[in-house]
Design an enzyme around this catalytic site. Sequence first.
Site, short mmCIF file in Angstrom:
data_model
loop_
_atom_site.label_atom_id
_atom_site.label_comp_id
_atom_site.label_asym_id
_atom_site.label_seq_id
_atom_site.Cartn_x
_atom_site.Cartn_y
_atom_site.Cartn_z
N SER A 31 0.84 -1.20 0.00
CA SER A 31 0.00 0.00 0.00
C SER A 31 0.87 1.24 0.00
CB SER A 31 -0.88 0.03 1.25
OG SER A 31 -1.63 -1.14 1.33
N HIS A 62 -5.89 -2.89 -5.34
CA HIS A 62 -4.67 -3.63 -5.68
C HIS A 62 -4.72 -3.97 -7.16
CE1 HIS A 62 -2.82 -4.68 -1.70
NE2 HIS A 62 -4.01 -4.26 -1.31
N HIS A 84 -2.79 -12.24 -1.25
CA HIS A 84 -2.82 -12.39 0.22
C HIS A 84 -3.45 -13.72 0.62
CE1 HIS A 84 -2.69 -8.01 -0.48
NE2 HIS A 84 -1.96 -7.98 0.61
N TYR A 86 -5.38 -14.17 3.08
CA TYR A 86 -6.78 -13.97 3.51
C TYR A 86 -7.77 -13.98 2.35
CZ TYR A 86 -5.87 -9.01 2.39
OH TYR A 86 -5.53 -7.85 1.76
N GLU A 87 -7.25 -13.93 1.13
CA GLU A 87 -8.15 -13.99 -0.03
C GLU A 87 -8.65 -15.41 -0.25
OE1 GLU A 87 -6.88 -11.37 -3.45
OE2 GLU A 87 -5.12 -11.24 -2.17
N ALA A 114 2.36 -2.29 4.10
CA ALA A 114 1.84 -1.43 5.16
C ALA A 114 1.70 -2.31 6.39
CB ALA A 114 0.48 -0.88 4.76
N MET A 212 -0.20 -8.54 7.22
CA MET A 212 -0.92 -9.68 6.64
C MET A 212 -0.23 -10.24 5.38
SD MET A 212 -4.70 -7.97 6.83
CE MET A 212 -5.20 -6.95 8.24
N SER A 213 1.06 -9.96 5.24
CA SER A 213 1.75 -10.41 4.00
C SER A 213 3.24 -10.61 4.30
CB SER A 213 1.58 -9.34 2.91
OG SER A 213 2.23 -8.15 3.28
N ASN A 236 -0.22 2.83 10.93
CA ASN A 236 -1.06 3.05 12.13
C ASN A 236 -0.40 2.33 13.29
OD1 ASN A 236 -2.09 0.60 10.41
ND2 ASN A 236 -2.59 0.12 12.54
N HIS A 248 -9.33 0.55 7.03
CA HIS A 248 -8.49 0.42 5.84
C HIS A 248 -8.24 1.78 5.19
CE1 HIS A 248 -6.65 -1.46 2.40
NE2 HIS A 248 -7.56 -0.97 1.58
#
Length: 273
Positions: A31, A62, A84, A86-87, A114, A212-213, A236, A248
Amino acid sequence: MNAMYKKLQSCLKSIREKTDFVPEVGLVLGSGLGDYADSIKQVASVEYKDIEGFPVSTVKGHKGRFVFGYVGEVPVVIMQGRVHYYEGYAMTDVVLPVRLMGMMGAKKIFLTNAAGGVNENFHAGDFMIITDHITTGVPSPLIGPNIEELGTRFPDMSEVYSRRIIQVIKNCAEECGIKTQEGVYVQFTGPNYETPAEVRLARIWGGDAVGMSTACEAMAAKHMGLEVCGISCITNMAAGISKTPLNHKEVQEIADRVSKQFAELVTKVILSF
Ligand code: HPA
């Protein structure tokens, strides 16, 4: 032949029908860096959807393509959009694009993302040079039959992130006047942000940032013997440290705010590899 290696080879063949470009560096854009590929001297691009068997990202914002070109004189392949866990893909599919970059010829893999800050000395907008990672919260991408053509069954992970490149990044950041942090990246599955208790756990484990990656990709690249480096943009402070709920949009906004500096640093590092 190993089924995953067969798939990798057929993806590579599909790319080779479109370009014979041989990169030195494989760069994964997180990101905030999504537009970076537009700033380089492009010579070709291949949409993920045009590569048979390739996992196509479903995350809004993305993009999904490999961009081939030059940063200065350095031949690079850029992943504009990553896959990812989570996909819903298998972890072996999540790391397929990074493995492909290695098979295209890349010797160095540069990962960006990010992430949420766990170390209380961090601030939103900081850049963290990844010195190590923890993947206890996600399955290893190396589970399953080992791909002997790529690497060994039990690969050493004592230096996933090249100490040489960490020093290069530090030098480049100093020359650009960009302040950096260093730390350990903890990968969770997402897509939900962590709970405050999970963030405390990450801290107790020795983590400095959560995301997450990246760590799975770093592991797959290391397995292949590639030189790996990574930088997190701390968008953050992680849940519980941040006094406000995470979203997000806010992550995207901070990433966009520092994207120019991030791009400057990435360019400088690639030129100094
Ligand atoms: N947690 C996980 N992933 C993230 C975060 C976070 O706080 N911020 C950006 N990506």
